[in-house]
Motif scaffolding. Sequence first.
Motif, short mmCIF file in Angstrom:
data_model
loop_
_atom_site.label_atom_id
_atom_site.label_comp_id
_atom_site.label_asym_id
_atom_site.label_seq_id
_atom_site.Cartn_x
_atom_site.Cartn_y
_atom_site.Cartn_z
N ASP A 39 0.82 -1.23 0.00
CA ASP A 39 0.00 0.00 0.00
C ASP A 39 0.84 1.27 0.00
OD1 ASP A 39 -2.18 -1.47 0.28
OD2 ASP A 39 -2.80 -0.70 2.25
N ASP A 40 2.04 1.16 0.57
CA ASP A 40 2.87 2.36 0.71
C ASP A 40 3.71 2.64 -0.53
OD1 ASP A 40 1.84 2.65 3.21
OD2 ASP A 40 3.59 1.85 4.28
N CYS A 41 3.63 1.77 -1.54
CA CYS A 41 4.45 1.93 -2.76
C CYS A 41 3.97 3.14 -3.56
CB CYS A 41 4.36 0.67 -3.61
SG CYS A 41 5.11 0.85 -5.24
N GLN A 42 4.91 3.99 -3.99
CA GLN A 42 4.53 5.19 -4.75
C GLN A 42 4.78 5.02 -6.26
OE1 GLN A 42 6.76 8.77 -4.05
NE2 GLN A 42 8.75 7.75 -4.16
N THR A 43 4.98 3.78 -6.71
CA THR A 43 5.12 3.50 -8.14
C THR A 43 6.16 4.41 -8.80
OG1 THR A 43 2.77 2.95 -8.06
CG2 THR A 43 3.75 2.96 -10.22
N CYS A 44 7.33 4.50 -8.17
CA CYS A 44 8.37 5.37 -8.72
C CYS A 44 9.36 4.58 -9.58
CB CYS A 44 9.10 6.11 -7.60
SG CYS A 44 9.99 5.04 -6.46
N PHE A 45 9.27 3.26 -9.57
CA PHE A 45 10.12 2.36 -10.38
C PHE A 45 11.58 2.34 -9.93
CE2 PHE A 45 6.73 4.02 -13.14
CZ PHE A 45 6.08 2.85 -13.48
N TYR A 57 9.45 -6.21 -10.34
CA TYR A 57 8.54 -5.65 -11.34
C TYR A 57 7.57 -4.70 -10.66
CZ TYR A 57 4.91 -5.00 -14.83
OH TYR A 57 4.01 -4.43 -15.70
N PRO A 60 2.61 -0.37 -13.72
CA PRO A 60 2.35 1.07 -13.86
C PRO A 60 1.06 1.51 -13.20
CG PRO A 60 1.80 -0.07 -15.89
CD PRO A 60 2.41 -1.10 -14.99
N LEU A 61 0.21 0.57 -12.80
CA LEU A 61 -1.08 0.93 -12.22
C LEU A 61 -0.90 1.37 -10.77
CD1 LEU A 61 -3.23 -2.09 -13.51
CD2 LEU A 61 -2.51 -0.01 -14.74
N ILE A 62 -1.39 2.56 -10.42
CA ILE A 62 -1.15 3.02 -9.06
C ILE A 62 -2.21 2.55 -8.07
CG2 ILE A 62 0.26 5.02 -9.66
CD1 ILE A 62 -2.11 6.80 -8.99
N ARG A 68 0.21 -9.94 -13.34
CA ARG A 68 0.80 -10.72 -14.44
C ARG A 68 1.80 -11.73 -13.90
NH1 ARG A 68 2.22 -6.37 -19.11
NH2 ARG A 68 2.82 -8.23 -20.25
N ALA B 53 12.26 11.15 -8.37
CA ALA B 53 11.37 10.38 -9.24
C ALA B 53 11.28 10.95 -10.64
CB ALA B 53 9.99 10.31 -8.61
N ILE B 194 3.76 11.14 -8.79
CA ILE B 194 5.02 10.41 -8.64
C ILE B 194 6.03 11.18 -7.77
CG2 ILE B 194 6.07 11.29 -10.79
CD1 ILE B 194 7.16 8.36 -11.18
N ASN B 197 5.04 10.78 -2.21
CA ASN B 197 4.48 10.07 -1.05
C ASN B 197 5.06 10.52 0.29
OD1 ASN B 197 2.63 8.42 -2.26
ND2 ASN B 197 3.35 6.59 -1.20
N PHE B 229 -4.35 5.85 -15.25
CA PHE B 229 -3.92 4.69 -14.47
C PHE B 229 -2.64 4.96 -13.69
CE2 PHE B 229 -1.97 4.37 -18.71
CZ PHE B 229 -0.65 4.12 -18.41
N SER B 230 -2.00 6.10 -13.96
CA SER B 230 -0.61 6.29 -13.54
C SER B 230 -0.43 7.52 -12.66
CB SER B 230 0.23 6.43 -14.83
OG SER B 230 1.39 7.18 -14.64
N PRO B 294 5.71 3.28 -18.21
CA PRO B 294 4.32 2.95 -17.84
C PRO B 294 3.43 2.68 -19.05
CG PRO B 294 5.08 4.83 -16.56
CD PRO B 294 6.15 4.54 -17.58
N ARG B 297 4.28 -0.71 -20.46
CA ARG B 297 3.78 -1.81 -19.62
C ARG B 297 2.26 -1.92 -19.69
NH1 ARG B 297 8.15 -1.81 -14.57
NH2 ARG B 297 9.91 -2.11 -15.99
N LYS B 409 -5.73 5.15 8.60
CA LYS B 409 -5.89 5.24 7.15
C LYS B 409 -7.19 5.97 6.79
CE LYS B 409 -5.47 2.73 2.98
NZ LYS B 409 -4.65 1.94 2.19
N ARG B 460 2.55 7.53 10.96
CA ARG B 460 1.43 7.93 10.11
C ARG B 460 0.59 9.03 10.77
NH1 ARG B 460 3.57 6.69 6.11
NH2 ARG B 460 3.13 4.90 4.80
#
Lengths: 112, 528
Positions: A39-45, A57, A60-62, A68, B53, B194, B197, B229-230, B294, B297, B409, B460
């Motif tokens: 949950d804490d992942c910010q999809t920064c790669f 992996y 890209p979906l946030i 997959r 980022a 991006i 966080n 989506f991104s 992105p 992918r 949360k 948090r």
Amino acid sequence: MIELVSAERCIQCDICVAACPDNVFDAVKDGVPVIARQDDCQTCFLCELFCPVDALYVSPLIDAIEGRSEADLAASGLLGSFRREMGWKNAKPYGTGADLSYRMFESGAIVP
Amino acid sequence: MAQAVPIETAPADVIVVGGGPAGCWAAWNARASGASVILIDKGYVGTSGAMAAGNNTTIDTARGTKERDFTVNQRINRGLGLVRRPLLESVLDRARINLDLLAQWGYAFPVDDDGRPYRGMLRGPDCLRFMRQRLIKAGVRVIDHCPAEELLLTQDGAVAGVCARYRNGRGLLEVRSAAVVLATGGCAFLSGAIGTNNLTGDGYLMAAEAGTTLASMEFSGQYGIAPSFSGVTKGIVYFWATFSEADGHEIVLPGDRQSVAKYLMKGPVFAILDKVSPRLQEGFRKGQPNIFVPFDRAGIDPFRERFQITLRHEGTVRGTGGIVIDERAATSVPGLFAAGDAVAREGMSGATSGGGGPNASWALATGSWAGEDAAAYARHVGAHQVSRPVRPSRVRPVEDGNSRKAEIKQVIEHIKSETLPLDRGFFRSEDSLNRNAMQLDALWKDETWRRPGDAYDAARIREAEALIATARWVTASALLRRESRGVHRRTDAPASDPALTTRIVSGGLDKPWATYDLMRDQAVRAAS
Ligand SMILES: Cc1cc2nc3c(=O)[nH]c(=O)nc-3n(C[C@H](O)[C@H](O)[C@H](O)COP(=O)(O)OP(=O)(O)OC[C@H]3O[C@@H](n4cnc5c(N)ncnc54)[C@H](O)[C@@H]3O)c2cc1C
Ligand code: SF4
Ligand code: SF4
């Protein structure tokens, strides 16, 4: 979001555990790191850049899970694709000088 | 369970909180001035923060040249009356000295087609990794994964250290110092943009608890375009985009592409990057892979296929609000300095976004000034610093062992619903702001959710407090500014009022306040 730590590829160096800015992974003694706080992942790669063996992996979906399979990801060449395009190797940047972003400003339409 | 006793570590002359570009340059300059330095980050110095980022376009022009004059005049126009030319010029001068240093150190700047080094683009993870190595080699102690939660104060209110919390469960860490630099970045209210966080306004809260004020918090209605989506809000590619509604009907956006917001309130909006030449496509791909990975992918060719877009809140990360500093980097509290996105920068960026160049230059310059001045202050305090008695600047929570992750949360989701939607953060009105103020006030006063079960909860909760405090200063300032200007848009006052070309300062914790900074106006007028 981060979706995969490949047990097959991972060499247990724990670099991703340190380098993830959001403390998403937990190291495991004598084991492969676990995704402990997805949950804490910010999809920064960025973890992918640091992994020396392309074992991670990031989808890209946030806010959805892609789900997959590892075999599919490996076959489609997506494991490590970000690292390769950035020119990183063994957690070090080798592509800094190959950045062609300056072309954005060539036409003169945008000036920083 | 009782509150754990904090671990204490050897003191330093200067503690820098936050290791983005501003913090790294602060640490470098403090160290180069002879100070012992600790650089402490919530995440990892090298991957955390807005710069890590992405790529930072920077401004690399020399004073007095045609190029410099063009950038300065462009900024003054876009700033809508709030940019101060002398400040802008000195920031750009200082940032350029840092680019010179990077070159001297052997940073691999790209080379353009004419064989000249192109220094106007700092690739985030590459550049920050370079700085990290440089700092460690120079003797800076880097502490990762350890968010600072509060400042330590002397009896007479000077800042004398920080208290932080290790994320790996090792508990609290207290470090004493003669001076502290806050370089904690802006606040994007956990929008998912991006790199944002960790940017929850912690520095604002710590600074306010120590007694400083904030400014320009209403200039935070900044949103970035991203595929729906991104989280990649790198907006520059959309300069070459065509936008359309679901039925394919083209949307024309003269000027600010953020005005797509109007259409997004009505229904889905799509974009296609159809105006990018093949040469530029290659430039983008080789420059900014995190825009295209992105798409790859997700199986989308953005140059040939329409994709749905959205706007994500970037708050003060690419807006201009933050902590008030003097002409360099000192706050009004002795021993406390601040730099980068943590700082109010309407004097540099005005009422519009400082993304795309000004922000990076600002981080480089103010970071350097903060480091130098913090080191000088530490020399002034001298050996006396370690013998000063200190007190915490807040009541520390006690963990009771029952995780309340879900409950906390929920509070954070509530804060997001007050700040992120377009009809809250992008378009504002007296009604929407009053509603905001009421909700945020109730959250702030409610003590029931501030009971940490464990260290994760405690961290948090602290972030939630910072988010609420930040949102309240934004709301108070936005209520006061009864006009629209730049990234502050009032639907009930859509025009700009020339009489209001003055910045707004704000502050207060239990009772947030905001007021026009008329004294500063006088001082600026007297100086010019
Ligand atoms: C997608 C995107 C693209 C951008 N592109 C450009 C551009 O092209 N040009 C430009 O000029 N600007 C750009 N910007 C803005 C630019 O990135 C920022 O202005 C710059 O990063 C500010 O530097 P900073 O050091 O102040 O903050 P950041 O780089 O955000 O760093 C802040 C650091 O503080 C740390 N921190 C936060 N809270 C705490 C705490 N409690 N304790 C310890 N550490 C803490 C964070 O972990 C982080 O490492 C962009 C921003 C985004 C989001
Ligand atoms: S960086 Fe890669 S190899 Fe190292 S522990 Fe993480 S997944 Fe495994
Ligand atoms: S994508 Fe970023 S936040 Fe997510 S696990 Fe990787 S490094 Fe951490």
